[in-house]
Design a protein around this motif. Structure first.
Motif, PDB file in Angstrom:
ATOM      1  N   ASN A 166       0.821  -1.212   0.000  1.00 60.88           N
ATOM      2  CA  ASN A 166       0.000   0.000   0.000  1.00 60.88           C
ATOM      3  C   ASN A 166       0.851   1.256   0.000  1.00 60.88           C
ATOM      4  O   ASN A 166       0.344   2.355  -0.039  1.00 60.88           O
ATOM      5  N   VAL A 167       2.183   1.134   0.055  1.00 63.31           N
ATOM      6  CA  VAL A 167       3.098   2.274  -0.052  1.00 63.31           C
ATOM      7  C   VAL A 167       4.158   1.886  -1.085  1.00 63.31           C
ATOM      8  O   VAL A 167       4.541   0.724  -1.162  1.00 63.31           O
ATOM      9  N   THR A 168       4.624   2.834  -1.866  1.00 65.38           N
ATOM     10  CA  THR A 168       5.592   2.515  -2.907  1.00 65.38           C
ATOM     11  C   THR A 168       6.836   1.842  -2.320  1.00 65.38           C
ATOM     12  O   THR A 168       7.411   2.338  -1.342  1.00 65.38           O
ATOM     13  N   GLY A 169       7.227   0.729  -2.901  1.00 67.15           N
ATOM     14  CA  GLY A 169       8.467   0.071  -2.522  1.00 67.15           C
ATOM     15  C   GLY A 169       8.419  -0.688  -1.216  1.00 67.15           C
ATOM     16  O   GLY A 169       9.456  -1.090  -0.691  1.00 67.15           O
ATOM     17  N   LYS A 170       7.234  -0.902  -0.667  1.00 63.63           N
ATOM     18  CA  LYS A 170       7.178  -1.594   0.614  1.00 63.63           C
ATOM     19  C   LYS A 170       5.976  -2.526   0.645  1.00 63.63           C
ATOM     20  O   LYS A 170       4.866  -2.116   0.312  1.00 63.63           O
ATOM     21  N   PHE A 171       6.231  -3.774   1.016  1.00 65.03           N
ATOM     22  CA  PHE A 171       5.117  -4.721   1.100  1.00 65.03           C
ATOM     23  C   PHE A 171       4.504  -4.688   2.487  1.00 65.03           C
ATOM     24  O   PHE A 171       5.196  -4.431   3.473  1.00 65.03           O
ATOM     25  N   ILE A 172       3.194  -4.994   2.525  1.00 67.29           N
ATOM     26  CA  ILE A 172       2.502  -5.003   3.815  1.00 67.29           C
ATOM     27  C   ILE A 172       3.107  -6.081   4.706  1.00 67.29           C
ATOM     28  O   ILE A 172       3.347  -5.877   5.884  1.00 67.29           O
ATOM     29  N   LYS A 173       3.357  -7.267   4.124  1.00 65.84           N
ATOM     30  CA  LYS A 173       4.131  -8.264   4.857  1.00 65.84           C
ATOM     31  C   LYS A 173       5.070  -8.994   3.909  1.00 65.84           C
ATOM     32  O   LYS A 173       4.860  -8.989   2.703  1.00 65.84           O
ATOM     33  N   GLU A 174       6.098  -9.622   4.473  1.00 66.54           N
ATOM     34  CA  GLU A 174       7.147 -10.204   3.648  1.00 66.54           C
ATOM     35  C   GLU A 174       6.736 -11.519   2.998  1.00 66.54           C
ATOM     36  O   GLU A 174       7.258 -11.899   1.961  1.00 66.54           O
ATOM     37  N   GLU A 175       5.789 -12.256   3.606  1.00 70.77           N
ATOM     38  CA  GLU A 175       5.402 -13.558   3.046  1.00 70.77           C
ATOM     39  C   GLU A 175       4.412 -13.364   1.897  1.00 70.77           C
ATOM     40  O   GLU A 175       3.705 -12.371   1.840  1.00 70.77           O
ATOM     41  N   PHE A 176       4.399 -14.377   1.039  1.00 74.14           N
ATOM     42  CA  PHE A 176       3.427 -14.374  -0.061  1.00 74.14           C
ATOM     43  C   PHE A 176       2.100 -14.903   0.444  1.00 74.14           C
ATOM     44  O   PHE A 176       2.057 -15.858   1.203  1.00 74.14           O
ATOM     45  N   ASP A 177       0.998 -14.291   0.034  1.00 74.91           N
ATOM     46  CA  ASP A 177      -0.330 -14.856   0.278  1.00 74.91           C
ATOM     47  C   ASP A 177      -0.647 -15.784  -0.875  1.00 74.91           C
ATOM     48  O   ASP A 177      -0.610 -15.361  -2.033  1.00 74.91           O
ATOM     49  N   VAL A 178      -0.960 -17.034  -0.555  1.00 79.73           N
ATOM     50  CA  VAL A 178      -1.268 -17.980  -1.630  1.00 79.73           C
ATOM     51  C   VAL A 178      -2.746 -17.913  -1.955  1.00 79.73           C
ATOM     52  O   VAL A 178      -3.590 -17.850  -1.055  1.00 79.73           O
ATOM     53  N   PHE A 179      -3.054 -17.873  -3.263  1.00 79.08           N
ATOM     54  CA  PHE A 179      -4.449 -17.863  -3.683  1.00 79.08           C
ATOM     55  C   PHE A 179      -4.639 -18.902  -4.790  1.00 79.08           C
ATOM     56  O   PHE A 179      -3.857 -18.948  -5.735  1.00 79.08           O
ATOM     57  N   ASN A 180      -5.638 -19.745  -4.632  1.00 75.85           N
ATOM     58  CA  ASN A 180      -5.921 -20.758  -5.651  1.00 75.85           C
ATOM     59  C   ASN A 180      -7.147 -20.355  -6.431  1.00 75.85           C
ATOM     60  O   ASN A 180      -8.141 -19.928  -5.858  1.00 75.85           O
ATOM     61  N   PHE A 181      -7.070 -20.501  -7.743  1.00 74.25           N
ATOM     62  CA  PHE A 181      -8.264 -20.216  -8.542  1.00 74.25           C
ATOM     63  C   PHE A 181      -8.264 -21.056  -9.807  1.00 74.25           C
ATOM     64  O   PHE A 181      -7.238 -21.602 -10.207  1.00 74.25           O
ATOM     65  N   PHE A 182      -9.435 -21.163 -10.391  1.00 74.64           N
ATOM     66  CA  PHE A 182      -9.590 -21.934 -11.625  1.00 74.64           C
ATOM     67  C   PHE A 182      -9.455 -21.004 -12.815  1.00 74.64           C
ATOM     68  O   PHE A 182      -9.945 -19.877 -12.786  1.00 74.64           O
ATOM     69  N   GLY A 183      -8.787 -21.500 -13.855  1.00 77.75           N
ATOM     70  CA  GLY A 183      -8.603 -20.656 -15.035  1.00 77.75           C
ATOM     71  C   GLY A 183      -8.583 -21.479 -16.300  1.00 77.75           C
ATOM     72  O   GLY A 183      -8.874 -22.675 -16.280  1.00 77.75           O
ATOM     73  N   PRO A 184      -8.216 -20.847 -17.424  1.00 80.98           N
ATOM     74  CA  PRO A 184      -8.124 -21.570 -18.695  1.00 80.98           C
ATOM     75  C   PRO A 184      -7.144 -22.731 -18.572  1.00 80.98           C
ATOM     76  O   PRO A 184      -6.244 -22.690 -17.739  1.00 80.98           O
ATOM     77  N   ASN A 185      -7.306 -23.718 -19.406  1.00 82.19           N
ATOM     78  CA  ASN A 185      -6.521 -24.948 -19.297  1.00 82.19           C
ATOM     79  C   ASN A 185      -5.019 -24.714 -19.452  1.00 82.19           C
ATOM     80  O   ASN A 185      -4.587 -23.739 -20.051  1.00 82.19           O
TER      81      ASN A 185
END
Ligand SMILES: *[C@@H]1O[C@H](CO)[C@@H](O)[C@H](O)[C@H]1NC(C)=O
Ligand SMILES: *[C@@H]1O[C@H](CO)[C@@H](O)[C@H](O)[C@H]1NC(C)=O
Ligand SMILES: *[C@@H]1O[C@H](CO)[C@@H](O)[C@H](O)[C@H]1NC(C)=O
Ligand SMILES: *[C@@H]1O[C@H](CO)[C@@H](O)[C@H](O)[C@H]1NC(C)=O
Ligand SMILES: *[C@@H]1O[C@H](CO)[C@@H](O)[C@H](O)[C@H]1NC(C)=O
Ligand SMILES: *[C@@H]1O[C@H](CO)[C@@H](O)[C@H](O)[C@H]1NC(C)=O
Ligand SMILES: *[C@@H]1O[C@H](CO)[C@@H](O)[C@H](O)[C@H]1NC(C)=O
Length: 333
Positions: free
Chosen positions: A246-265
């Protein structure tokens, strides 16, 4: 006075004779050239069908044979095959269609909470999105659309409709307009920056999900998606990690949030079935009433968890709800 007239007539007569002579000669030059397949295409399709006469033509008249465009890109060959440089626009369309379908699938499944409802891709967003696709690709893409199947689009911009109600048809189609003769364009050169966008489902007799609709060769590849037995083989579960900021050059937290979704094959390298590819191409067809040009489209499917708003979660499934379509003029591909 009379004299002048006679001379004019005589002159005209002479001119006609001259012209006739010329025509005969011209005829002679071209008859010994044998007509080839290209002449057949030009005569049967390109010269015969124009914007002013296309409305009365049948659907079959406005679609070319399927072997006319060669070396159509396939998703699982992109890394292992050498494409001719004159096919690079087709490869780019392929990737753009896939990119839009991937993003739309992601964002529809990501924004599924009550707070997200008002910021889901709305009318304005979709109109801007197809315009951006076209304007960002002045030399490769002539049209872009995001088209939804019947009764799958929840319009968060129609505030007098219940949040859980869909509208019957919604298809945002944009194409580049030639603005050579536009009022403000003093230099009379097209600047490739004018796009016309339309909801192709609005109005009477605009049911593009119907087989008899003439301008929908992109529809039958994946839609309507009513049979759940194919779900495993023609959709893919993507797992992505995102870091928000939410601020340039800085992440809210260091870990990645994993998100699963369905998409094209995502087909394997040895998949040969064209139906399992995430992007498919239409035959060249006449875009009657829209751009009025012969176009070829790359089509990729958008997946959503459907129905979006229902208390019966076990009834929901990942379903193809629409398609992302990229168009290019036939003469340029
Ligand atoms: C594309 O390039 C290849 C190789 O130069 C050529 O054989 C082919 O005819 C070209 N195709 C078109 C549609 O121009
Ligand atoms: C929204 O999506 C997430 C991730 O797929 C899922 O865990 C959650 O149950 C969904 N919420 C609703 C209301 O569907
Ligand atoms: C369509 O795209 C081609 C590039 O692929 C471009 O040369 C042509 O001018 C475009 N036509 C219009 C009307 O924008
Ligand atoms: C939509 O929501 C209303 C209440 O907000 C409910 O009465 C109605 O049954 C719902 N319709 C569907 C199709 O789920
Ligand atoms: C559109 O056509 C389909 C297929 O014929 C039909 O099921 C659907 O009810 C039609 N929708 C509208 C809004 O007319
Ligand atoms: C950014 O998000 C963090 C964590 O939610 C919050 O503490 C911080 O105030 C936010 N910064 C801004 C500028 O909104
Ligand atoms: C759905 O579930 C919510 C919460 O359990 C309940 O308040 C609501 O009345 C239910 N809606 C319908 C249409 O059954």
């Amino acid at each position: 006075m009379k004299k002048i007239k006679t001379t004019t007539v005589l002159f005209n007569l002479f001119y006609c004779m001259l012209l006739k002579e010329e025509l005969v000669v011209a005829d002679g030059v071209f008859t010994w050239l044998q007509r080839d397949r290209y002449d057949e295409i030009v005569e049967k399709y390109i010269n015969a069908i124009k914007g002013h006469n296309c409305a009365s033509r049948s659907k079959a008249d406005m679609m070319m044979r399927d072997d006319i465009v060669t070396q159509i890109p396939k998703a699982n060959e992109l890394l292992s095959k050498v494409f001719y440089s004159n096919r690079s626009a087709l490869v780019h369309m392929h990737n753009m269609a896939l990119n839009r379908a991937f993003f739309m699938s992601y964002i529809l499944q990501r924004m599924n909470s009550t707070e997200d409802y008002s910021i889901q891709p709305n009318l304005h967003y979709l109109y801007m999105s197809v315009t951006a696709d076209i304007n960002a690709n002045p030399y490769a893409i002539n049209g872009s659309s995001i088209i939804f199947d019947k009764d799958v689009y929840y319009p968060n911009w129609l505030t007098n409709l219940d949040f859980n109600k869909t509208i019957p048809l919604f298809g945002v189609k944009g194409w580049r307009k030639d603005n050579t003769f536009a009022q403000g364009n003093f230099i009379r050169e097209p600047n490739r920056r004018v796009v016309q966008v339309k909801d192709i489902g609005a109005g009477n007799n605009k049911n593009y999900t119907n087989e008899r609709h003439k301008m929908n060769p992109w529809y039958q590849f994946w839609l309507p998606d009513l049979d759940k037995h194919e779900d495993k083989s023609n959709k893919f579960t993507y797992s992505i990690g995102i870091r928000y900021s939410n601020v340039t050059g800085k992440f809210i937290k260091e870990e990645f949030d994993v998100f699963n979704f369905f998409g094209p094959n995502l087909p394997s390298q040895n998949e040969k079935d064209n139906g399992k590819m995430p992007v498919r191409f239409t035959v060249p067809y006449f875009d009657c009433g829209k751009s009025n040009k012969w176009v070829v489209s790359a089509v990729s499917p958008i997946v959503d968890f459907f129905p979006r708003y229902s208390n019966y979660t076990h009834m929901r499934r990942q379903r193809f709800v629409g398609v992302a379509v990229m168009d290019i003029h036939f003469s340029k591909n």
